[in-house]
Scaffold this motif. Structure first.
Motif, PDB file in Angstrom:
ATOM      1  N   ASN A 179       9.390  -5.158 -11.042  1.00 53.56           N
ATOM      2  CA  ASN A 179      10.739  -4.784 -11.462  1.00 53.56           C
ATOM      3  C   ASN A 179      11.066  -3.393 -10.922  1.00 53.56           C
ATOM      4  OD1 ASN A 179      11.413  -7.001 -13.709  1.00 53.56           O
ATOM      5  ND2 ASN A 179       9.259  -6.400 -13.889  1.00 53.56           N
ATOM      6  N   ILE A 180      12.090  -3.314 -10.061  1.00 55.30           N
ATOM      7  CA  ILE A 180      12.441  -2.071  -9.371  1.00 55.30           C
ATOM      8  C   ILE A 180      13.732  -1.504  -9.943  1.00 55.30           C
ATOM      9  CG2 ILE A 180      13.046  -1.064  -7.138  1.00 55.30           C
ATOM     10  CD1 ILE A 180      11.260  -3.061  -5.796  1.00 55.30           C
ATOM     11  N   LYS A 217      -1.604  -9.728 -17.171  1.00 55.76           N
ATOM     12  CA  LYS A 217      -2.466  -9.856 -18.342  1.00 55.76           C
ATOM     13  C   LYS A 217      -3.838  -9.243 -18.119  1.00 55.76           C
ATOM     14  CE  LYS A 217      -0.311 -13.936 -20.405  1.00 55.76           C
ATOM     15  NZ  LYS A 217      -0.492 -15.359 -20.827  1.00 55.76           N
ATOM     16  N   GLY A 218      -4.367  -9.354 -16.913  1.00 52.64           N
ATOM     17  CA  GLY A 218      -5.686  -8.804 -16.646  1.00 52.64           C
ATOM     18  C   GLY A 218      -5.694  -7.319 -16.385  1.00 52.64           C
ATOM     19  N   ILE A 219      -4.538  -6.744 -16.071  1.00 49.14           N
ATOM     20  CA  ILE A 219      -4.453  -5.322 -15.726  1.00 49.14           C
ATOM     21  C   ILE A 219      -3.758  -4.527 -16.820  1.00 49.14           C
ATOM     22  CG2 ILE A 219      -3.541  -3.650 -14.061  1.00 49.14           C
ATOM     23  CD1 ILE A 219      -3.694  -5.855 -11.943  1.00 49.14           C
ATOM     24  N   GLY A 220      -2.668  -5.067 -17.332  1.00 51.00           N
ATOM     25  CA  GLY A 220      -1.862  -4.349 -18.318  1.00 51.00           C
ATOM     26  C   GLY A 220      -0.573  -3.852 -17.701  1.00 51.00           C
ATOM     27  N   CYS A 221      -0.025  -2.816 -18.290  1.00 49.44           N
ATOM     28  CA  CYS A 221       1.257  -2.259 -17.852  1.00 49.44           C
ATOM     29  C   CYS A 221       1.040  -1.273 -16.713  1.00 49.44           C
ATOM     30  CB  CYS A 221       1.946  -1.580 -19.038  1.00 49.44           C
ATOM     31  SG  CYS A 221       3.548  -0.847 -18.620  1.00 49.44           S
ATOM     32  N   MET A 222       1.748  -1.491 -15.600  1.00 49.11           N
ATOM     33  CA  MET A 222       1.676  -0.609 -14.432  1.00 49.11           C
ATOM     34  C   MET A 222       3.045   0.020 -14.190  1.00 49.11           C
ATOM     35  SD  MET A 222      -0.533  -3.065 -11.853  1.00 49.11           S
ATOM     36  CE  MET A 222       0.311  -4.563 -12.386  1.00 49.11           C
ATOM     37  N   LEU A 223       3.043   1.320 -13.952  1.00 48.09           N
ATOM     38  CA  LEU A 223       4.271   2.057 -13.666  1.00 48.09           C
ATOM     39  C   LEU A 223       4.135   2.752 -12.321  1.00 48.09           C
ATOM     40  CD1 LEU A 223       4.743   3.788 -17.160  1.00 48.09           C
ATOM     41  CD2 LEU A 223       5.623   1.556 -16.437  1.00 48.09           C
ATOM     42  N   TRP A 224       5.263   2.976 -11.650  1.00 50.94           N
ATOM     43  CA  TRP A 224       5.261   3.699 -10.383  1.00 50.94           C
ATOM     44  C   TRP A 224       6.303   4.805 -10.430  1.00 50.94           C
ATOM     45  CZ3 TRP A 224       4.135  -1.413 -10.711  1.00 50.94           C
ATOM     46  CH2 TRP A 224       3.011  -1.867 -10.026  1.00 50.94           C
ATOM     47  N   SER A 225       5.991   5.906  -9.787  1.00 50.24           N
ATOM     48  CA  SER A 225       6.968   6.975  -9.576  1.00 50.24           C
ATOM     49  C   SER A 225       6.987   7.287  -8.086  1.00 50.24           C
ATOM     50  CB  SER A 225       6.597   8.215 -10.388  1.00 50.24           C
ATOM     51  OG  SER A 225       5.345   8.731  -9.984  1.00 50.24           O
ATOM     52  N   GLY A 226       8.117   7.783  -7.589  1.00 50.31           N
ATOM     53  CA  GLY A 226       8.223   8.048  -6.158  1.00 50.31           C
ATOM     54  C   GLY A 226       8.451   6.779  -5.366  1.00 50.31           C
ATOM     55  N   SER A 227       8.186   6.842  -4.063  1.00 50.57           N
ATOM     56  CA  SER A 227       8.445   5.716  -3.163  1.00 50.57           C
ATOM     57  C   SER A 227       7.455   4.586  -3.415  1.00 50.57           C
ATOM     58  CB  SER A 227       8.344   6.175  -1.711  1.00 50.57           C
ATOM     59  OG  SER A 227       9.332   7.147  -1.421  1.00 50.57           O
ATOM     60  N   LEU A 228       7.910   3.369  -3.138  1.00 53.94           N
ATOM     61  CA  LEU A 228       7.080   2.176  -3.281  1.00 53.94           C
ATOM     62  C   LEU A 228       6.635   1.741  -1.897  1.00 53.94           C
ATOM     63  CD1 LEU A 228       9.263   0.230  -5.890  1.00 53.94           C
ATOM     64  CD2 LEU A 228       7.447   1.907  -6.314  1.00 53.94           C
ATOM     65  N   ALA A 255       5.477  -3.213 -13.678  1.00 48.97           N
ATOM     66  CA  ALA A 255       4.994  -4.598 -13.616  1.00 48.97           C
ATOM     67  C   ALA A 255       3.966  -4.777 -14.719  1.00 48.97           C
ATOM     68  CB  ALA A 255       4.374  -4.906 -12.256  1.00 48.97           C
ATOM     69  N   TYR A 256       3.757  -6.021 -15.100  1.00 50.79           N
ATOM     70  CA  TYR A 256       2.752  -6.303 -16.130  1.00 50.79           C
ATOM     71  C   TYR A 256       1.920  -7.506 -15.701  1.00 50.79           C
ATOM     72  CZ  TYR A 256       0.498  -6.899 -20.644  1.00 50.79           C
ATOM     73  OH  TYR A 256      -0.450  -6.988 -21.636  1.00 50.79           O
ATOM     74  N   MET A 270       4.880 -10.816  -5.991  1.00 51.46           N
ATOM     75  CA  MET A 270       4.770  -9.710  -5.050  1.00 51.46           C
ATOM     76  C   MET A 270       3.356  -9.132  -5.007  1.00 51.46           C
ATOM     77  SD  MET A 270       7.766  -9.129  -3.691  1.00 51.46           S
ATOM     78  CE  MET A 270       7.636  -7.427  -3.136  1.00 51.46           C
ATOM     79  N   LYS A 271       3.006  -8.575  -3.861  1.00 54.11           N
ATOM     80  CA  LYS A 271       1.883  -7.647  -3.785  1.00 54.11           C
ATOM     81  C   LYS A 271       2.425  -6.299  -4.222  1.00 54.11           C
ATOM     82  CE  LYS A 271      -1.460  -5.487  -0.638  1.00 54.11           C
ATOM     83  NZ  LYS A 271      -1.972  -5.435   0.758  1.00 54.11           N
ATOM     84  N   VAL A 272       1.929  -5.799  -5.342  1.00 53.02           N
ATOM     85  CA  VAL A 272       2.510  -4.586  -5.905  1.00 53.02           C
ATOM     86  C   VAL A 272       2.155  -3.379  -5.058  1.00 53.02           C
ATOM     87  CG1 VAL A 272       2.574  -5.502  -8.253  1.00 53.02           C
ATOM     88  CG2 VAL A 272       0.534  -4.289  -7.467  1.00 53.02           C
TER      89      VAL A 272
END
Length: 838
Positions: A429-430, A404-415, A401-402, A371-373
């Motif tokens: 992962n939604i 390797k080059g970025i690390g752990c990404m989290l989202w809150s609210g609408s995607l 989402a995770y 996916m394009k996050v």
């Protein structure tokens, strides 16, 4: 008589002055001084020394208004290509315009026939008697410089970009100064006035490249992962791997620059709001468009609204994420997707005391692959294993989402702004309500069991048939290759998956006789050199391809392990600044590696040869330095494996037909685990003169060990002198460079074949970078990405280097190295050592 002589003298001076002003010979054609303005009526222009860029007055091609603008364009091209405009919103109606140094404030100004100022650099210039001039550089950068401070730059066009992003230019934001360098489009293809579109870096937690229309986002690249922008599908990674550098201090200051072997290459924000990458095709006499952003309808920002996924390969392009429905069914049916989707079942985050860890009543997560996050990710310091729990435990977290080059990404609210890709992208992962996660029915289970059962029966039947009709045993074959690949799997276990081990087995295996024929039975006339583990020969395969064959010396007791290590490491690497492995051969006692053939051989063959040195001019040496850094950055940060080379030296840098560098010889390379930064070994291997002190003395090696070796190579490239372990006049190269640096004579380190006063400032900076890399303490040395940034930007405000290693350091290491001095293993007079570290 005296009066007559004085009159003649004044007349001669007057003629000389007029001649100088008229023909711009006092300072050359690449600069404007107080006494040499540019007049449109005289068709005056500036031309940079390389002849690539020209500065002056122009009218856009096909324009009916015939207005006159001041700008920079590519010279000697059949297609007018303007890259910067000064008076974009204040054109002149005739040819009365003048570009000059103002007598009032020493700024560069554009005036019309009535002496009205239409544009100015508008900076504060130090008080008189300061004089200023304007210089058009080979990079296409126009700079207003102060004569008092060695040409200090007071203003430059690169800090005021317009529609073109040129090599060595920087885009980005600076939180401390408020600087925001972005591209701005023309109004139309015939009107250079300020257009509706801008493009630049957005200083999000994870920086992204954005295009805005009237300050509203219309496209985004996805976050930078240290190698590419992950939201660009089907884009050749070499576009970013070879030259791009992005720096982020995580405090609102982020910058991006790139280098390229040719200045006939640039990115352009066109009036239609798209970014195009163009490079000049000399044979075709036109610009070739390489990539374009945006590329498809799905690239439009937020096309499918919140929780909508766009897929350019499907019709309709937009669909809701599973567990969501259109927020307005009528609009959605009419293909108006902007309002997106809403949840079908509400979340019950606390129902199971932790969002999904209870008795199946809480929320769970659904994985969307490739996916394009979404935009606006939140950074978490959690590792890959802990990342899911970080989101699970936070009721406000809607996705994770995770990478390797970025690390752990989290989202809150609408995607918002999600796309489905084919070969690239990140698994997203939604969070969904538990009721939306039921995916298997009883019927599906029955069908699956039936299919698996039938497959099992068929497999048993095939095995029985093979066993019944198998032929008599074949003669015993050489199992060397099989054993070797088994040991390779052991070496890669823990670093690569089983699928990658399968790919390793697909590396071509050459027959020994084929390689013997290709090299004329390894004849001396085909011998290219002697490496640490055996000779290297030039060969030609039956289909005509030229190759280089490394033949493992049977006398090398440790050679098999190093050869296996090289196959494991290099077979997984793909970068234009790394040599390419074509295959290997394992038959009986023979062990051989087959590489692409590099026609110019190794860097040291040019650097340290009095005749060939002259071929490497300063710009070529700069290109070689940058290329080595690019390859090393790929090894350290951008490849699937984190690799420390451990034997980086001039003889292990090969040159192609265009003198582009490629790092070779990975026999001593070490693959690091994801959580490793430094390793201790009792087996110290490498080449003295290039080995960092912590490695030579204590067996400690890390990225900074390679950086030390890189610094030595940079100083060797600048000077054309080898950092010989045996000192000359009590000073080796590092000590000599340090001495010149402290005396303010760093530029005099340069090889006399390339030294030129016009390069003195750049040479001094490169010496400074080299000294920063060879500092005694490993933590003081920059990482490779910082070295690239220092090399490719015009910023001279760099850290002052501390005393380099080796100066005053004599003792055990030197004694041990000298013991090895008789064991020459290279035609380039370098020695390989193996000692025990403390």
């Amino acid at each position: 008589m005296v009066v007559l002589l004085n009159t003649r003298r004044h007349f001669v001076l007057l003629l000389a002055t007029v001649f100088c002003f008229s023909f711009r010979l006092c300072f050359g054609e690449d600069r404007i001084t107080f006494t040499t303005p540019i007049k449109d009526s005289n068709s005056d222009t500036l031309l940079c020394k390389s002849g690539v860029f020209r500065f002056g007055f122009f009218t856009p091609v096909n324009s009916t208004a015939k207005l006159r603008y001041v700008g920079i364009w590519y010279d000697k091209m059949p297609i007018q290509t303007v890259v910067w405009v000064a008076n974009k919103d204040s054109p002149i109606n005739d040819t009365s315009g003048v570009v000059s140094i103002s007598s009032e404030d020493r700024n560069l100004v554009v005036t019309d026939g009535r002496n009205r100022t239409l544009w100015s650099t508008n900076v504060t210039v130090p008080v008189a008697p300061t004089t200023t001039w304007v210089l058009l550089m080979d990079t296409g950068n126009l700079a207003l410089q102060d004569s008092r401070n060695n040409g200090e730059t007071l203003w430059e066009s690169f800090k005021h970009p317009y529609n073109s992003f040129l090599p060595k230019m920087t885009l980005g934001t600076n939180n401390r100064t408020g600087e925001n360098l972005k591209l701005t489009s023309w109004k139309s293809y015939t009107d250079p006035s300020t257009g509706d579109y801008t493009a630049g870096l957005a200083p999000y937690t994870f920086p992204e490249l954005l295009i805005w229309k009237n300050d509203v986002p219309i496209w985004r690249s996805g976050p930078w992962n240290g190698q590419v922008f992950v939201g660009l599908p089907d884009v050749d990674s070499l576009l970013f791997l070879d030259g791009f550098n992005l720096n982020n201090d995580n405090q609102g200051t982020v910058s991006m620059s790139y280098a390229n072997g040719s200045f006939m290459y640039h990115f352009n924000l066109d009036p239609d709001g798209a970014i195009y990458q163009r490079d000049w095709r000399a044979p075709m006499r036109d610009w070739r468009i390489g990539v374009r952003f945006p590329k498809t309808d799905c690239d439009a920002y937020g096309k499918c609204g919140p929780y909508g996924i766009c897929n350019s390969r499907e019709d309709p392009q937009c669909k809701c994420v599973k567990g969501f429905v259109p927020s307005n069914a009528t609009e959605w049916s009419a293909r108006n997707w902007s309002n997106g989707c809403v949840r079908r079942a509400m979340l019950k985050c606390n129902a199971s005391n932790g969002g999904g860890r209870g008795v199946g009543k809480g929320d769970g997560f659904m994985k969307l692959e490739r996916m394009k996050v979404p935009i606006n990710a939140i950074q978490s310091l959690a590792n890959e294993q802990a990342c899911p729990q970080q989101c699970t435990d936070n009721c406000n977290c809607t996705a994770y989402a995770y990478d390797k080059g970025i690390g752990c990404m989290l989202w809150s609210g609408s995607l918002v702004d999600m796309q489905s890709f084919v070969g690239s992208g990140i698994d997203l992962n939604i969070r969904l309500a538990h009721s939306e996660l039921k995916t298997h029915s009883s019927l599906a289970i029955v069908i699956t069991a039936s299919v698996l059962g039938a497959a099992f029966v068929a497999a048993v039947c095939v095995l029985l048939a093979c066993r019944r009709f198998r032929k008599r045993p074949e003669p015993k074959k050489d199992r060397s290759a099989e054993i070797m690949f088994k040991r390779m799997e052991e070496l890669t276990s823990g670093n690569e998956s089983a699928s990658n081990q399968v790919k390793l087995k697909e590396l071509p295996l050459f027959e020994f006789q084929v390689l013997a024929t290709a090299t004329d039975s390894f004849s001396l006339r085909n011998k290219l050199g002697q490496g640490g583990f055996g000779p290297v020969y030039k060969g030609k395969l039956p289909e005509g391809q030229e190759i280089a064959v490394k033949r493992l010396s049977r006398a090398s007791g440790q050679g098999l392990e190093e050869l296996m290590n090289e196959v494991v490491v290099i077979s997984k690497l793909q970068h234009r600044n790394l040599v390419k492995l074509l295959g290997c051969c394992i038959e009986g006692e023979e062990r051989l590696l087959v590489y692409e053939y590099m026609s110019k051989k190794s860097l040291d063959a040019y650097l340290f040869d009095p005749l060939k040195q002259k071929i490497l001019d300063w710009k070529t040496r700069l290109n070689i330095m940058e290329g080595i850094c690019r390859g090393l950055l790929y090894l350290h940060r951008d490849s699937r494996l984190k690799i420390i080379h451990r034997d980086l030296k001039a003889s292990n840098i090969l040159l192609d037909d265009n003198l582009n560098p490629k790092i070779s010889d990975f026999g001593l390379a070490r693959v690091f685990r994801a959580n490793e930064d430094e390793v201790n070994t009792r087996r110290v291997v490498g080449t003295y003169g290039y080995m960092s002190p912590e490695y030579a003395m204590e067996g400690l090696f890390s990225e900074k060990s390679d950086v030390f070796s890189l610094g030595v190579i940079l100083l060797e490239i600048i000077s054309g002198r080898k950092n010989s372990h045996k000192e000359e006049n009590n000073l080796n190269l590092l000590a000599y460079a340090w001495k010149l640096w402290n005396e303010g004579e760093a530029a005099s380190l340069a090889d006399t074949n390339v030294f030129d006063e016009s390069f003195a400032k750049e040479i001094t900076k490169c010496v400074q970078i080299g000294l920063l890399c060879v500092q005694e303490v490993a933590n003081d040395r920059p990482n490779v990405s910082t070295v690239i940034w220092m090399l490719t930007t015009e910023n001279t405000n760099l850290k002052k280097p501390k005393q380099p290693a080796i100066i005053g350091r004599r003792g055990a290491s030197e004694a041990e190295s000298s013991d090895q001095s008789s064991q020459k293993v290279s035609i380039n007079d370098v020695s390989l050592t193996a000692v025990t570290g403390r």
